[in-house]
Design an enzyme around this catalytic site. Structure first.
Site, PDB file in Angstrom:
ATOM      1  N   GLN A  51      41.526  38.966  34.750  1.00 54.49           N
ATOM      2  CA  GLN A  51      42.017  38.176  35.896  1.00 54.49           C
ATOM      3  C   GLN A  51      40.894  37.748  36.825  1.00 54.49           C
ATOM      4  O   GLN A  51      41.154  37.114  37.851  1.00 54.49           O
ATOM      5  CB  GLN A  51      43.047  38.996  36.697  1.00 54.49           C
ATOM      6  CG  GLN A  51      44.288  39.364  35.928  1.00 54.49           C
ATOM      7  CD  GLN A  51      45.167  38.154  35.582  1.00 54.49           C
ATOM      8  OE1 GLN A  51      45.005  37.059  36.136  1.00 54.49           O
ATOM      9  NE2 GLN A  51      46.096  38.343  34.660  1.00 54.49           N
TER      10      GLN A  51
ATOM     11  N   HIS B 105      45.934  47.388  34.262  1.00 54.63           N
ATOM     12  CA  HIS B 105      46.879  46.826  33.296  1.00 54.63           C
ATOM     13  C   HIS B 105      47.028  47.863  32.179  1.00 54.63           C
ATOM     14  O   HIS B 105      46.086  48.601  31.882  1.00 54.63           O
ATOM     15  CB  HIS B 105      46.277  45.526  32.757  1.00 54.63           C
ATOM     16  CG  HIS B 105      47.170  44.732  31.858  1.00 54.63           C
ATOM     17  ND1 HIS B 105      47.301  45.020  30.521  1.00 54.63           N
ATOM     18  CD2 HIS B 105      47.955  43.656  32.086  1.00 54.63           C
ATOM     19  CE1 HIS B 105      48.132  44.140  29.974  1.00 54.63           C
ATOM     20  NE2 HIS B 105      48.536  43.298  30.899  1.00 54.63           N
TER      21      HIS B 105
ATOM     22  N   LYS C 174      43.610  33.014  29.517  1.00 55.06           N
ATOM     23  CA  LYS C 174      43.824  33.051  30.970  1.00 55.06           C
ATOM     24  C   LYS C 174      42.819  32.158  31.692  1.00 55.06           C
ATOM     25  O   LYS C 174      42.868  32.022  32.905  1.00 55.06           O
ATOM     26  CB  LYS C 174      43.729  34.492  31.470  1.00 55.06           C
ATOM     27  CG  LYS C 174      44.876  35.375  30.960  1.00 55.06           C
ATOM     28  CD  LYS C 174      44.836  36.739  31.588  1.00 55.06           C
ATOM     29  CE  LYS C 174      45.676  37.753  30.848  1.00 55.06           C
ATOM     30  NZ  LYS C 174      47.113  37.600  31.056  1.00 55.06           N
TER      31      LYS C 174
ATOM     32  N   ASP D  28      37.298  45.228  32.991  1.00 57.27           N
ATOM     33  CA  ASP D  28      38.328  44.333  32.462  1.00 57.27           C
ATOM     34  C   ASP D  28      38.371  43.116  33.388  1.00 57.27           C
ATOM     35  O   ASP D  28      38.874  43.197  34.508  1.00 57.27           O
ATOM     36  CB  ASP D  28      39.660  45.089  32.438  1.00 57.27           C
ATOM     37  CG  ASP D  28      40.868  44.162  32.314  1.00 57.27           C
ATOM     38  OD1 ASP D  28      40.701  42.936  32.224  1.00 57.27           O
ATOM     39  OD2 ASP D  28      41.998  44.689  32.321  1.00 57.27           O
TER      40      ASP D  28
ATOM     41  N   CYS E  50      53.065  44.687  33.109  1.00 61.28           N
ATOM     42  CA  CYS E  50      52.234  45.599  32.301  1.00 61.28           C
ATOM     43  C   CYS E  50      51.377  46.495  33.189  1.00 61.28           C
ATOM     44  O   CYS E  50      50.224  46.801  32.865  1.00 61.28           O
ATOM     45  CB  CYS E  50      51.349  44.843  31.308  1.00 61.28           C
ATOM     46  SG  CYS E  50      52.279  43.966  30.082  1.00 61.28           S
TER      47      CYS E  50
END
Ligand SMILES: Cc1ncc(COP(=O)(O)O)c(C=O)c1O
Length: 408
Positions: free
Chosen positions: A204, A124, A227, A201, A365
């Site tokens: 997700q 991302h 999220k 990261d 993104c």
């Protein structure tokens, strides 16, 4: 009637009763942000109605209640991520701020001229741009581990890029554009074998998989509350205590200090050293309710439900003539990204919207991912615990309508 799915939590999410253009809302944009269960909305309202006060400073009752609540969420977040110590949990605005914090502190100290930061080709922008800024400033080089045509990381190529010049690996756990689940445990082991720390990261990943930072052996791990059924404006950075201890603070201000004179400031202990100013207390309260909600259902049940839907949706979509899935890695979570003949993804999104179906279109993104696949954009349907087979049936029917409109 909705199909009786393995998991039926739709009633917990008031917004799912909304009608859009006269049709029942079909929300398939959870990778952008998830909807919020009543438990989160009520916790935040309760906080403002009964507890609102600034934290860490007051001796009065409300301040003590608010401080206790805030710090109890830190403990819950540590437990949620499998962290050894609540001091390893820093509250931030979200994943973007977490990456920027590590870049500005750990990165600025440890990355110099001629050094390298290694990312993957599926990041991302929030896990690309901060490292690009750092490399530009320091005269360092950003290296990128490639992905194959299915959108999976090419592990041997990643390993080849781990060199004595590599000062940090920053990788996504799950790609928002492709759904690929990266083999982060193996990636971290390979980096650690060469003495290189790893930031993951998890924006997700956390909504879809049980994450244990100690099992992964991650040095930094971050995610965004919004999220994972929580509010916007709040997120978590996990950092190994020894690393956080040695890192300089990023932002200066109240709460991150022990003492201040005009000559010298002594910084607070971790994690407060990294939480300057009044934090998003209500956001933390909402995040706490969200993590409790997710734990109450069980991430294993959520993952099983979403995996079943992903297989169902993959099967449905691949039967649509002219549809090409972008991201077909063997290990995937939550995302169906696709292009449909010559129809621009924005047109797909607009026609679906007329039917009450919310998907995301664009580069998500992750422009380098689009470039890798030679396309400007995709249409992306993404899943959450409240998604159902019926949502996917309606998506497939909507896409057949798109084909009719465009005669493709
Ligand atoms: C993989 C990934 N990383 C980072 C982010 C940035 O998250 P936020 O905008 O909440 O900071 C996103 C958001 O879409 C994402 O999907």
């Amino acid at each position: 009637m909705r199909t009786a799915a393995a998991l039926d939590v739709r009633a917990d999410f008031p917004i799912l009763a909304t009608r859009v253009h006269g049709k029942p809302l079909v929300y398939l944009d959870s990778a952008a942000t998830s909807q919020k269960p009543r438990a989160v909305l009520e916790a935040m309202e309760r906080y403002y109605v009964a507890e609102n006060s600034n934290i860490h400073r007051g001796v009065h009752h409300l301040s003590e209640v608010a401080t206790k609540h805030y710090e109890s969420v830190r403990i819950a977040a540590a437990r949620f991520l499998g962290a050894a110590d609540a001091r390893e949990i820093v509250f931030v605005r979200g994943t973007t701020e977490a990456v920027n914090l590590v870049m500005n502190t750990y990165g600025r100290v440890h990355v110099g001229a001629g050094d390298e930061v290694l990312i993957t080709a599926m990041e991302h922008h929030s896990n690309i741009v901060p490292w690009q800024m750092l490399c530009g400033e320091k005269g360092a080089r950003l290296r990128v581990a490639p992905i194959d045509d299915a959108g999976a990381l090419i592990l041997p190529e990643y390993e080849k890029l781990l060199t004595p010049r590599t000062k940090l690996v920053a990788t996504g756990h799950v790609s928002n554009a492709l759904g690929t689940i990266n083999p982060v445990k193996r990636m971290i082991a390979a980096a650690h074998a060469r003495g290189i720390p790893v930031l993951v990261d998890g924006a997700q990943a956390v909504p879809h998989l049980a994450v244990d930072v100690r099992d992964l052996d991650a040095d930094f791990y971050c995610f965004s509350g919004h999220k994972v059924y929580g509010p916007t404006g709040i997120g978590v950075l996990y950092g190994r205590a020894a690393l956080l201890e040695e890192m300089p603070p990023w932002q200066g201000g109240g709460d991150m200090i022990l003492s201040v004179t005009f000559e010298k400031t002594t910084y607070n202990r971790i994690p407060h050293k990294f939480e300057a100013g009044t934090p998003d207390i209500a956001g933390v309260v909402g995040l706490g309710a969200a993590l409790e909600y997710v734990s109450g259902i069980g991430l294993d049940r959520i993952a099983a439900h979403e995996d079943e839907l992903l297989a169902y949706g993959t099967d449905l979509l691949t039967k649509i003539p002219g549809l090409r899935l972008i991201g077909t890695a063997p290990e995937k979570a939550g995302v169906l990204s696709f292009v449909l003949g010559g129809v621009h993804p924005h047109d797909i999104g607009t026609i679906l919207d007329q039917q009450g179906i919310a998907i995301r279109t664009g580069h998500h993104c992750a422009q380098p991912v689009m470039e890798r696949f030679g396309i400007p954009a995709t249409a992306r349907a993404s899943l959450a615990a409240y998604s159902s087979r019926e949502d996917l049936d309606l998506l497939a029917a909507g896409l057949r309508k798109v084909r009719e409109v465009f005669g493709s």
